[in-house]
Every structure is written in structure tokens, then in C-alpha cells.
Design an enzyme around this catalytic site. Structure first.
Site, short mmCIF file in Angstrom:
data_model
loop_
_atom_site.label_atom_id
_atom_site.label_comp_id
_atom_site.label_asym_id
_atom_site.label_seq_id
_atom_site.Cartn_x
_atom_site.Cartn_y
_atom_site.Cartn_z
N HIS A 1 -15.90 -17.36 -0.01
CA HIS A 1 -17.01 -18.26 -0.33
C HIS A 1 -17.41 -19.01 0.94
O HIS A 1 -16.59 -19.21 1.84
CB HIS A 1 -16.49 -19.25 -1.40
CG HIS A 1 -17.52 -20.09 -2.06
ND1 HIS A 1 -18.05 -21.19 -1.45
CD2 HIS A 1 -18.09 -20.01 -3.29
CE1 HIS A 1 -18.92 -21.76 -2.28
NE2 HIS A 1 -18.95 -21.06 -3.40
N ASP B 1 -7.94 -21.11 -1.12
CA ASP B 1 -9.03 -21.66 -1.92
C ASP B 1 -8.77 -21.17 -3.34
O ASP B 1 -8.99 -19.99 -3.65
CB ASP B 1 -10.36 -21.12 -1.36
CG ASP B 1 -11.54 -21.31 -2.32
OD1 ASP B 1 -11.33 -21.78 -3.45
OD2 ASP B 1 -12.66 -20.96 -1.93
N GLN C 1 -11.18 -20.57 -8.07
CA GLN C 1 -11.34 -19.63 -9.19
C GLN C 1 -10.00 -19.24 -9.81
O GLN C 1 -9.97 -18.47 -10.76
CB GLN C 1 -12.05 -18.35 -8.70
CG GLN C 1 -13.46 -18.58 -8.17
CD GLN C 1 -14.43 -19.00 -9.26
OE1 GLN C 1 -14.14 -18.85 -10.46
NE2 GLN C 1 -15.58 -19.54 -8.87
N LYS D 1 -14.53 -26.56 -12.39
CA LYS D 1 -14.36 -25.20 -12.92
C LYS D 1 -13.19 -25.13 -13.90
O LYS D 1 -12.94 -24.11 -14.51
CB LYS D 1 -14.10 -24.23 -11.76
CG LYS D 1 -15.26 -24.10 -10.78
CD LYS D 1 -14.94 -23.06 -9.72
CE LYS D 1 -15.79 -23.22 -8.48
NZ LYS D 1 -17.20 -22.95 -8.69
N CYS E 1 -22.91 -17.56 -3.14
CA CYS E 1 -22.35 -18.22 -1.94
C CYS E 1 -21.46 -17.28 -1.13
O CYS E 1 -20.54 -17.72 -0.43
CB CYS E 1 -21.58 -19.50 -2.30
SG CYS E 1 -22.63 -20.78 -2.95
#
Lengths: 402, 313
Positions: free
Chosen positions: A116, A193, A196, A219, A360
Site C-alpha cells: 500500500h 503493516d 488488513q 478496519k 492505493c
């Protein structure tokens, strides 16, 4: 998944209108009533500052924020709550590490071709500012992680490897433990990261032995504008503060200052207390639901979607065909049908909300000469019945647009 | 094309509904980018296209497919229709301002700004308001001898000829407007009674003689008849009373009216008026320009003063 969980989400049970089919969970999840209530309660019952004033309202805010930090530490199985730094989102967490890690010219940072922008641009900026070397690891043809290629990338100059743990592009989760082992063996730090991942899979930072991990509240049922950076306490202690000012120091003179220990030294200024408390509540809610149940539910729906969408002529799924490797995400495109048109018409004709565009991950799309894709991302409150409607409506839309 | 059409349509709708203003703004941005040869970055066209296609899809896949397929063609059709509509709307507004009718001078077709057609209505020649229809383009003063008609300010440069019937509603509507025009402008004013209704025909010789005997009183006589009830104007004894009130010698007037000379003059006047191709009243000429039906004041004023403008007054 137990269908009664849907009743926890006001948008899905609003009797005034037909609830939408919300398949844009990779962008932002819905919020359960308990999270909303926790935030409202703060504003209504104890809207004070934490860690500053001595009165009873301030004490309650301090206690609630501390409780939220503990909930988040438990959520990722951190060794101590001080390893949890509250941020505004994943992007801020990554920027914090990028700015505070004291990288030097010639140091190498590795990211992947699917990362991303939040895990791409900060490193590009450091290339310009201080002359680090930023290497991008290509994925395998099926868009999964190239472990052999990664091993070849490693050398003593690699100071940090920073990967998206689960890609928002296609839902593929990388082999975290193996990557960490190889990186640590090389003497490199690891930053994930997990924006998700945190909403969908159990993360155990101690078992993983990851050095830094960033994720967002919005999220994972939490408020927007909230996030967490996890860091091993010893590493956090070494990091320079990212933003400085109010509540980051124990004391100061006109020329000097004495910073507080982590996490306070990274949490400058008045914090989003309602958001932090809401985020703690979201973590608590997810732990109650259980990640086994969440993963099972998502896989069931994604398997159905993959089987049905895989039969549509011209439809190409990004990433591996096996839905078990893609979590709750199915991202697809047509060579001759505009992805935005599909998303817009699905929304207009059937109230189905999906994401369209480059998500993104512009560099990946441009590299593959693709304009974009449609991304359907499901969560535990979605149902097979919704997936059936999605497939039926998608057939209609394709008929119209082809 | 679609951006332009959308901008125009949404701007108009946006006046009444705030929810469309944002779309209008987006459309404007799109238009601005297109005219400066930059790509439209708002995806406005795609959004609007999808919105309509999506709506159609809830009713018919076929209709949605057709719309999607022929979107560009439809956009062009809409664009051209909008341009044509704008042109005709502009022309209509111009005509309404200039002549009191959207369709042009003396045109009696439907006009949204004058839906009942009040500005073009006339009492029809032939004795009944419902009779006949004339040619608006043929009314003229060419070859018409107006020297025997009641006139005042004969030395003035501009001329207003008012041909009307005392008992015609539309003439009665136009009369005060023309009077206002006369008060504000120095014009050579000629008045002719043209009795479209038979019950006022008897006034013709009386009026002829009243003007012959005393011109200032004659204009008061005309004022009185236009302000009287129509029923009263149909009664000779009422008109006699009016003449008496104004100080006329009734015997002299009546003798004059009964004379052959007067009867011949009245017939001659009638013949002269027919030469204007009159088909209804009021018929007003301002410096030769014929106007049929009662127009708003601005129309008479503009015509009169535009003539003055061109004459350098």
C-alpha cells in the site's frame, strides 16, 4: 457465523430502509453498537483529559484509556501494554518508524511490489531525504510472496524489512514467521503493516517475534482516526520521538527536555480519547467473536464468490485462485469493462458497495498495465445470501456493460 | 457534451434543490477542464452514466444496456436539444420583452409567459369577438388617409394611431396604457372608433361631429366612453347625456350627425380604416409599426423611443 451478530450493527438492522450489502470491509468496517456506545459514553459521562488533571473525570478517562491499551495489548498478545502506541492509523505508525529509526545513507529497506502507498511513500521520502536504498521485492506470478527472492535480497546493509502482512489488493497473507526468521538472522528489523490482518486473523506478536506492527482501528470495527503501532519495548525506547510537545515529556526547561518513556513519548498532544476507548471496545468485541469463527465465515463466502465469479467469461481474479489464500478479499477485473462502472452500477441498482480503482497500490497496477479492479471484501457480518445477490447482480451489470 | 448538458440542467435544478448543487459544481469543473483541453478528473460523466444505468437496471436489463450502449449518442442529442432549447427560450424571452409575445410581433401562438394570450387578443371585426382571424403581418398604414380623423399634437414628430372600439374589452385594456404613453411622450395622436360590435356604430357620426365642434371636449368624450359601462355605451340616451354633460349643444350635434355630409364622411373613414387590413381591435400604429392586441406598456414605449433613438432625439 451466527446471524444474530448482524443485529449488533445498526446499519444492517435499520428498519427504515433496505440495508446495504456492504462488501467494502477492506476499506473500512462497520461498527457495532457497543463501540458506538463506548464513544458516546465518553462524550456524555466523562469528557475529560487523561494523564493530566487530578479530578475524578480525568481519573476515569485515564483509567479507561489505560484499559483500552491493555485490551489492545491482549488483542495482539504484547508482552506489556507500554508496547502499544496509539496512532491515528497504520500510515502514521509506519511514518513513526520511518522517521524515528535513525536510518542512515546506504541503509537498505525492503518492501514488496504489492505494498500500500502507506508502506511505500515514507521510504521513497527517506531515499530523497537521507539517501537510504529502497528495494522492492517482486511477487511471484500468482501474486504470492517470493521467499527465495527475499532471501537473495538480504545482506548486512538491510536494516529493515517492511511488508504488508495481508495485501489489501488481493487478500494474500505473507509467510510472516519465515520472513521474520530470515530477517532477524540477517540482523534486520521487521515492520509489518497489519491493517488488513488485524481485523481478520489472530496476531500474536510474541510468537511471531515481530519488531514493529502497525494497524488501524477503522478496519477492525473501531473508530476512524485510530490506530496502533506495536513495538518491542526496548526498540521503542531507542526510537527518537516522532512528534513532540504536550504530554511527551516528564519535564522541560527553556532549552532542554526530559522525554517520558514509551508509549507516552510518541503520543504528543491531546489524544482522541473517545476513539481510543472505542478501539479498545472493538478489540474486546473481536476477541469475543473469535478469529476462528471470523476466518471460517469469510472463507465460506469467498469460496462461494470465487466459484461463481470464476465462471464468468472474461473475469480475471487478482492473486491466487484458491480462496483460502485470499482471506475475505476477491479482487477482479475485465479487460474491456470499466471497473468504476461496475461498482457504481452495483451501488445504484442493488445497494451493493464494493471498492473500485487501484486501491492505493498504483505502482502494482501500473506495472501490470491494469487500470484497476473491483474489490469485494467481506467480513463476518456478511452472509451467503448477500453473496448470492452480489453474483446475480454482477451478472446483470456485465450484461449491460459488455 | 454530457458535461455541458448536465451543467446547464443541474444548474437550473440546483436553484431549487441544494442536493443538485454539488453535482452542478462537479459538472462545471468537468466543463472547465474540457474547454481547457484537460481530462475531466472528476469522473463525473461515468458517475452520472452509472447512476442512470443503475436506475434503469432495476426495471429492465435491456433498457439499461441500450442506454449504456448509446450513451454518447444520447448525450449529443441532449446537447443539441439543449442548445436548441436555449436558443428558442432566448428568442422567446426577447420577443416577450420586445413585443409582449414569445412568438414575435402580433403572433398569437402559445406563450408560456402569457399563457392566456392576453397581449395578443383582439375583438374581431365583423361584430363578434369570436369571428374570423386576420393576417398579423398585413396590417399597415400605407395608403391610408388619416386626415379626417380626430387628432391632437399634429406638429409632433412621432405618430400614434389608435384604432379601437369603445365596447371592446381589449381596446379598453389598451386605452389607459396608450394614455400613459401620451402623457409621457409628445406625439401626434390619432384616434379612430372602429365599432366591431354593432351596438356602438351609432356613436360614429356623433363622435365625428363632437370633434368637429369642439376638439378639447371630444377627448373628454372619448375618455368618458372608455370609462363607462359597456351596456351604457349601447344606449343612445346615455351617450346623449354624456355629450350634454360635456357642454355640447345636443341639437346641433344631432343635426350634424344626421346630415348627409357627416354620413358620407363616416363611411369614408370606415373605408380608410379597412385599408389598414384591420381584423380586430385594438390596432395601434406607432410610427407605422402595427401592433394588434393590448401590449404591455414597455412594448409601446420601447417601440416609440427606439424610433426616437434612431432619430437622434
Amino acid at each position: 457465523m451466527k446471524n444474530n451478530l448482524r443485529y449488533d450493527f445498526p446499519l444492517l438492522t435499520n428498519s427504515r430502509s433496505q440495508p446495504p450489502i456492504y462488501f467494502d470491509n477492506a476499506c473500512q468496517s462497520l461498527r457495532p453498537q457497543s463501540v458506538i456506545d463506548a464513544m458516546v459514553e465518553y462524550y456524555r459521562d466523562y469528557p475529560g483529559c487523561a494523564g493530566r488533571s487530578m479530578h475524578s473525570i480525568a481519573a476515569k478517562v485515564t483509567q479507561k484509556c489505560d484499559q483500552a491499551r491493555q485490551q489492545l495489548a491482549k488483542f495482539i498478545n504484547a508482552l506489556r501494554k507500554e508496547e502499544v502506541v496509539f496512532t491515528r492509523n497504520t500510515t502514521e505508525g509506519i511514518n513513526l518508524v520511518a522517521s524515528s529509526l535513525a536510518l542512515k545513507a546506504g541503509d537498505i529497506v525492503i518492501t514488496s511490489d504489492k505494498d500500500h502507498n502507506s508502506n511505500l511513500i515514507p521510504w521513497q521520502m527517506l531515499v530523497k531525504k537521507i539517501g537510504i536504498i529502497h528495494k522492492i521485492l517482486p511477487s511471484l506470478p500468482d501474486n504470492t510472496f517470493d521467499l527465495e527472492g527475499f532471501e537473495k535480497f538480504l545482506n548486512p546493509k538491510v536494516k529493515l524489512v517492511s511488508f504488508g502482512l495481508t495485501a489489501n489488493l488481493d487478500g494474500v497473507t505473507i509467510p510472516a514467521e519465515k520472513i521474520i526468521q530470515l530477517a532477524h538472522k540477517n540482523g534486520s528489523l521487521v515492520l509489518f503493516d497489519a491493517a488488513q490482518t488485524a481485523p481478520h486473523q489472530k496476531i500474536d506478536v510474541r510468537q511471531l517475534d515481530v519488531d514493529f506492527l502497525a494497524f488501524s482501528g477503522h478496519k477492525m470495527l473501531g473508530p476512524s482516526g485510530t490506530g496502533v503501532l506495536y513495538g518491542k519495548f526496548k526498540l521503542l525506547e531507542k526510537l527518537e520521538p516522532f512528534m513532540v510537545g504536550g504530554d511527551t515529556v516528564a519535564t522541560s526547561t527553556f532549552t532542554t527536555q526530559e522525554f517520558l518513556p514509551p508509549p507516552e513519548k510518541f503520543e504528543a498532544g491531546l489524544q482522541d480519547y473517545a476513539g481510543i476507548i472505542g478501539l479498545g471496545q472493538a478489540a474486546e468485541y473481536l476477541m469475543k467473536v473469535g478469529f476462528k469463527e471470523i476466518e471460517k465465515s469469510e472463507l465460506e463466502i469467498n469460496t462461494f464468490l470465487t466459484n461463481e465469479l470464476g465462471l464468468i467469461p472474461g473475469l480475471k481474479i487478482i492473486g491466487p485462485i484458491d480462496p483460502a489464500q485470499r482471506g475475505g478479499i476477491i479482487s477482479f477485473y475485465f479487460d474491456k469493462i470499466d471497473h468504476h462502472q461496475i461498482a457504481l452500477i452495483l451501488n445504484q441498482s442493488a445497494g451493493i458497495m464494493v471498492r473500485s480503482g487501484q486501491h492505493c497500490v498504483h505502482a502494482w497496477f501500473d506495472h501490470h498495465q491494469l487500470k484497476g479492479s473491483v474489490r469485494a471484501s467481506v467480513y463476518f457480518y456478511n452472509t451467503l445470501a448477500e453473496a448470492e445477490i452480489f453474483v446475480r447482480e454482477l451478472h446483470k451489470v456485465i450484461k449491460v456493460l459488455s | 457534451m454530457f458535461c455541458i448538458v448536465s451543467f446547464l440542467v443541474l444548474t437550473v435544478i440546483g436553484i431549487f434543490s441544494a442536493s443538485y448543487r454539488a453535482l452542478a459544481k462537479e459538472a462545471f469543473d468537468c466543463v472547465l477542464r474540457r474547454v481547457t483541453l484537460r481530462p475531466c478528473n472528476t469522473s463525473f460523466q461515468e458517475k452520472m452514466k452509472a447512476q442512470v444505468t443503475g436506475q434503469l437496471l432495476t426495471r429492465s436489463v435491456r433498457a439499461a444496456k441500450l442506454f449504456n450502449k448509446y450513451f454518447e449518442v444520447l448525450a449529443w442529442v441532449l446537447f443539441l436539444s439543449t442548445i436548441a432549447s436555449l436558443f428558442w427560450t432566448g428568442k422567446g424571452l426577447y420577443n416577450f420583452y420586445m413585443y409582449g409575445s414569445c412568438n414575435g410581433l402580433n403572433k398569437s401562438g402559445f406563450c408560456a409567459l402569457d399563457p392566456t394570450g392576453e397581449n395578443n387578443k383582439t375583438s374581431q371585426a365583423g361584430g363578434s369577438c369570436a369571428l374570423g382571424a386576420g393576417d398579423e403581418n398585413k396590417v399597415t398604414l400605407t395608403g391610408v388617409d388619416l386626415s379626417s380623423f380626430a387628432t391632437k399634437n399634429i406638429q409632433a414628430q412621432d405618430t400614434v394611431v389608435f384604432i379601437g372600439c369603445f365596447n371592446c374589452d381589449y381596446t379598453r385594456k389598451a386605452y389607459p396604457i396608450i394614455k400613459e404613453l401620451l402623457q409621457k411622450n409628445q406625439v401626434n395622436y390619432i384616434f379612430a372608433h372602429y365599432p366591431v360590435k354593432g351596438e356602438t356604430t351609432y356613436i360614429l357620426p356623433l363622435g365625428y361631429c363632437a370633434y368637429k365642434f369642439d376638439q378639447p371636449k371630444y377627448w373628454q368624450f372619448v375618455d368618458r366612453l372608455f370609462s363607462s359601462n359597456k351596456e351604457d355605451n349601447g344606449r343612445p340616451e346615455y351617450v346623449q347625456q354624456v355629450l350634454k354633460d360635456l357642454g355640447y349643444d345636443l341639437n346641433a350635434i344631432n343635426q350634424c350627425a344626421e346630415s348627409q355630409e357627416t354620413k358620407t364622411a363616416v363611411v369614408k373613414q370606415r373605408i380608410e380604416l379597412e385599408k389598414t387590413n384591420i381584423y380586430g381591435t385594438p390596432l395601434i400604429f406607432i410610427n407605422q409599426k402595427g401592433l394588434v392586441g393590448p401590449k404591455p406598456y414597455r412594448v409601446y414605449d420601447r417601440i416609440l423611443n427606439s424610433f426616437n433613438f434612431f432619430k437622434g432625439k
